[in-house]
Design a protein around this motif. Structure first.
Motif, mmCIF file in Angstrom:
data_model
loop_
_atom_site.group_PDB
_atom_site.id
_atom_site.type_symbol
_atom_site.label_atom_id
_atom_site.label_comp_id
_atom_site.label_asym_id
_atom_site.label_seq_id
_atom_site.Cartn_x
_atom_site.Cartn_y
_atom_site.Cartn_z
ATOM 1 N N GLY A 129 5.859 -0.897 9.884
ATOM 2 C CA GLY A 129 4.605 -1.135 9.185
ATOM 3 C C GLY A 129 4.602 -0.590 7.771
ATOM 4 O O GLY A 129 5.591 -0.022 7.302
ATOM 5 N N ALA B 263 7.227 -4.231 4.896
ATOM 6 C CA ALA B 263 6.644 -4.425 6.232
ATOM 7 C C ALA B 263 5.903 -5.745 6.360
ATOM 8 O O ALA B 263 5.441 -6.088 7.439
ATOM 9 C CB ALA B 263 5.666 -3.276 6.529
ATOM 10 N N LEU B 264 5.802 -6.497 5.298
ATOM 11 C CA LEU B 264 4.957 -7.687 5.330
ATOM 12 C C LEU B 264 5.749 -8.951 5.645
ATOM 13 O O LEU B 264 6.788 -9.200 5.037
ATOM 14 C CB LEU B 264 4.242 -7.861 3.982
ATOM 15 N N VAL C 34 -0.851 -3.750 10.357
ATOM 16 C CA VAL C 34 0.528 -3.338 10.124
ATOM 17 C C VAL C 34 0.906 -3.424 8.633
ATOM 18 O O VAL C 34 1.893 -2.833 8.201
ATOM 19 C CB VAL C 34 1.474 -4.216 11.000
ATOM 20 N N ALA C 35 0.113 -4.133 7.855
ATOM 21 C CA ALA C 35 0.410 -4.222 6.421
ATOM 22 C C ALA C 35 0.397 -2.837 5.771
ATOM 23 O O ALA C 35 1.160 -2.578 4.845
ATOM 24 C CB ALA C 35 -0.603 -5.130 5.727
ATOM 25 N N VAL D 231 -0.532 -6.053 14.856
ATOM 26 C CA VAL D 231 0.631 -6.599 14.153
ATOM 27 C C VAL D 231 0.374 -7.997 13.592
ATOM 28 O O VAL D 231 0.738 -8.297 12.455
ATOM 29 C CB VAL D 231 1.859 -6.629 15.101
#
Lengths: 118, 225
Positions: free
Chosen positions: B165, A52-53, B155-156, B149
């Motif tokens: 996420g 997600a990063l 979101v991390a 975000v």
């Protein structure tokens, strides 16, 4: 006499060893709880959140890039977050969660992980 | 002096109220969850506990959601709880290990309703979750989404809009259905006031950020649908 001396030293070593390893284990636990989610079980930037990063987390085993980063910058990044050292916002500020001693311990621990002193 | 006596009486009543509410829950609940504020708030306790604290559940959850979830409990934290005990090395990155993620017990409707009633009686102190801390202004939701975000990095660790996420924090795709707005605001502002060693950082957010993030989360209610 030799045997007695050996026994004394062995006993001393046994007494000292657990306290040293317990301290190390404790800072390792701090890393496990807060850092592993992004930096990963292998400490190489492959944590469970990584897909997600948008920015890959720092590989703490990378002797070159970690070796180029001084202790005070690592300390600041942990305490005040990535933005404080012109890095990603995805690295949060841990100064409210971790004590100064814990952050210093993490910096020291990172030097063990990367096998690079600074 | 009179004020002090009233405060002490109020505190005692609150504690007794929480204790009796907790007593109404199945004893197995306390095997994993703290139903009263724990005296031990150390990192060691966090490392050994099996589930999140519920001593402020009545200020956290929405009643309707709780009744439904207890009858059909789905994992709230995609990587398991606590994530650092439930992840394993994967090909490219760490992944959740399903064999380490225990399923939450499923309750029948009547039991779920009774448990919800008891849980909703476990209120946080008023200064921990102040009523009206979220001012109800929903216009900031769009900026809250950007903060979530891009600007604040939430979101991390959390899944938000469209399920995008990280996995180590609770999924927030249904935050508005699951959580009370004032709790979202209070917890986001300072998670360590609830849980001194929890792995969600306090991020020096300004109140405007808190309000916008809360507005964004309040409108997320669809879950995985």
């Amino acid at each position: 006499m030799k045997t007695q001396m050996f026994a004394v030293f062995a006993g001393l070593a046994l007494l000292l060893a657990p306290s040293t390893s317990r301290a190390d284990q404790s800072i390792e636990q701090v890393y496990e709880v807060y850092c592993v989610q992004c930096h990963g079980l292998q400490r190489n930037g492959t944590g469970v959140n990584v897909p997600a990063l948008s920015v890959k987390p720092r590989d703490h085993t990378d002797a070159k890039s970690m070796g180029d980063t001084p202790d005070d910058e690592l300390f600041k990044a942990i305490k005040e977050g990535g933005l404080a050292v012109n890095k990603s916002v995805l690295m949060p500020t841990w100064g409210h969660v971790l004590s100064e001693d814990q952050i210093k311990g993490l910096v020291k621990y990172l030097r063990q992980v990367c096998k690079c002193g600074k | 002096m009179k004020g002090l006596l009233l405060a002490v009486a109020g505190l005692a009543a609150a504690l007794l109220g929480s204790a009796s509410a907790a007593d109404k829950l199945d004893p197995s609940c306390s095997g994993c969850h703290a139903l009263a504020k724990p005296a031990d708030t150390s990192l060691d306790r966090l490392l050994t506990r099996k589930g999140p604290d519920l001593w402020f559940a009545g200020s956290k959850f929405k009643k309707e959601w709780l009744v439904a979830w207890l009858q059909d409990p789905k994992p709230i934290r995609p990587a398991g709880y606590p994530y650092f005990k439930t992840v394993k090395k994967g090909d490219k990155n760490d992944v959740p290990d399903p064999s380490k993620i225990a399923a939450h017990p499923k309750l029948k409707k009547a039991d779920a309703e009774a448990a919800t009633e008891a849980l909703m009686a476990l209120k946080a102190p008023a200064d921990l979750v102040p009523e009206g801390i979220f001012k109800g202004e929903m216009k900031g939701a769009r900026m809250g989404s950007l903060a979530f975000v891009k600007f604040r990095g939430c979101v991390a660790c959390h899944q938000g809009e469209k399920g995008e996420g990280g996995l180590s924090g609770p999924r927030l795709t249904d935050a508005g259905a699951r959580l009370q707005a004032d709790f979202i605001a209070a917890y986001t502002a300072d998670p360590q006031r609830f849980d001194p060693h929890i792995w969600m950082p306090t991020s020096n957010l300004k109140d405007q950020d808190i309000q916008r993030l809360t507005a964004f989360l309040v409108q997320l209610s669809q879950g995985d649908k």
